[in-house]
Design an enzyme around this catalytic site. Structure first.
Site, short mmCIF file in Angstrom:
data_model
loop_
_atom_site.label_atom_id
_atom_site.label_comp_id
_atom_site.label_asym_id
_atom_site.label_seq_id
_atom_site.Cartn_x
_atom_site.Cartn_y
_atom_site.Cartn_z
CB CYS A 142 9.81 -1.91 2.75
SG CYS A 142 8.89 -2.74 4.09
CG HIS A 235 6.46 -3.21 -0.09
ND1 HIS A 235 7.70 -3.48 -0.64
CD2 HIS A 235 6.51 -3.65 1.20
CE1 HIS A 235 8.47 -4.06 0.26
NE2 HIS A 235 7.78 -4.18 1.39
CD GLU A 237 7.73 -2.42 -4.10
OE1 GLU A 237 8.27 -3.27 -3.37
OE2 GLU A 237 7.36 -1.30 -3.70
#
Length: 304
Positions: A142, A235, A237
């Site tokens: 990001c 993102h 994650e």
């Protein structure tokens, strides 16, 4: 194989409860295995949450991984205790003599601030430059991806009128690329940012290869042609509730944001979100670690 973590790291209890294979240092010392060494530069405010998210994906690979956690400065964190930072985090000066197989640089809540106005911009540039000589492959997430686009490749981001936040469909631009092995024709991933990089600038850059895009969210996966840098503008994650928590935080701060798109069932923020990006995130990290770290890194780290 497990992720090797410091004894008593809070994320360890969470991950053990989820049957994610992690191993404390005290146990790993008895094994005669050369683990993959990964450095994590954590720029996110809630350090423990981000640690857990990243370790959850790193722990889903067949490789034994040893991590070091690094902070960008010594200023006290607003969302993480002083004891936690002192116990588990190192400063750049403590590790800049080492080499690493892989490195992950997280996002940061700095999307509307010019890079040169970020208090630690000079240090970030120093660390990025260091990584090109001391790390086999670095993953930027990001905000960090946009910082790397700018610092390493001279590509400026464009600020958006509204925050691009939600879960978006993506397609692969290339075939037969090791990073994309096992990917479906379409896959989803979360985004949460105030800026973007023009796709045409990435495509025309001689040192970059665009691998995945979204009609709604733009460029997503970019790999440098020397395979040293993987730039992810989203993102993968994130947990199920992360976007909801960010949305609630922004509302409480009276920021002009809209609810994340394609995220809440029936577009109702009162409904529990459904995770539909976790398998993609795990595969992305596994492929990166296998094909761009493990397969490329020398056995003796001093040769990186």
């Amino acid at each position: 194989m497990p992720v090797r973590i410091p004894d008593n790291l809070p994320a360890g209890k969470i991950l053990n409860a989820e049957n994610i294979f992690v191993m404390p240092d005290s146990r790993a010392l008895h094994q005669d295995i050369r683990p993959i060494r990964v450095l994590v530069l954590n720029l996110m405010p809630n350090k423990i949450e981000t640690e857990t998210q990243l370790l959850r994906m790193l722990g889903n690979t067949p490789l034994q991984i040893e991590i070091d956690l690094m902070r960008i400065h010594e200023k006290q964190s607003k969302h993480t205790s002083v004891d936690h930072m002192a116990t588990f985090y190192c400063d750049f000066e403590q590790i800049n003599h080492r080499n690493y197989d892989g490195m992950i640089v997280t996002g940061a809540p700095l999307g509307q601030i010019n890079f040169e106005e970020v208090s630690y911009w000079t240090r970030i540039c120093e660390i990025i430059d260091w990584s090109q000589q001391h790390v086999t492959s670095t993953l930027f997430l990001c905000w960090a991806a946009h910082a790397a686009f700018y610092h390493l490749y001279g590509l400026k981001r464009q600020l958006l009128k509204r925050k691009r936040v939600g879960v978006f469909k993506h397609v692969c631009c290339k075939q037969h690329v090791p990073l994309l092995r096992g990917f479906d024709d379409q896959f989803t991933a979360p985004h949460s940012r105030f800026s973007e990089i023009d796709i045409e600038k990435i495509v025309s850059h001689p040192d970059l290869e665009l691998l995945a895009v979204s009609d709604e969210a733009g460029a997503y996966i970019t790999l440098s042609k020397d395979m040293k840098n993987l730039l992810i503008t989203g993102h993968p994650e994130y947990d199920r509730e992360t976007l909801a928590q960010e949305y609630e935080r922004d509302l409480q701060q009276n920021l002009p944001v809209e609810k994340p798109v394609n995220y809440f069932p029936d577009e109702n923020p009162q409904c529990t979100p459904i995770t539909n990006w976790r398998s993609h995130g795990n595969l992305l990290i596994s492929n990166w670690l296998n094909y761009y770290v493990y397969q490329e890194t020398p056995y003796k780290l001093e040769k990186v």
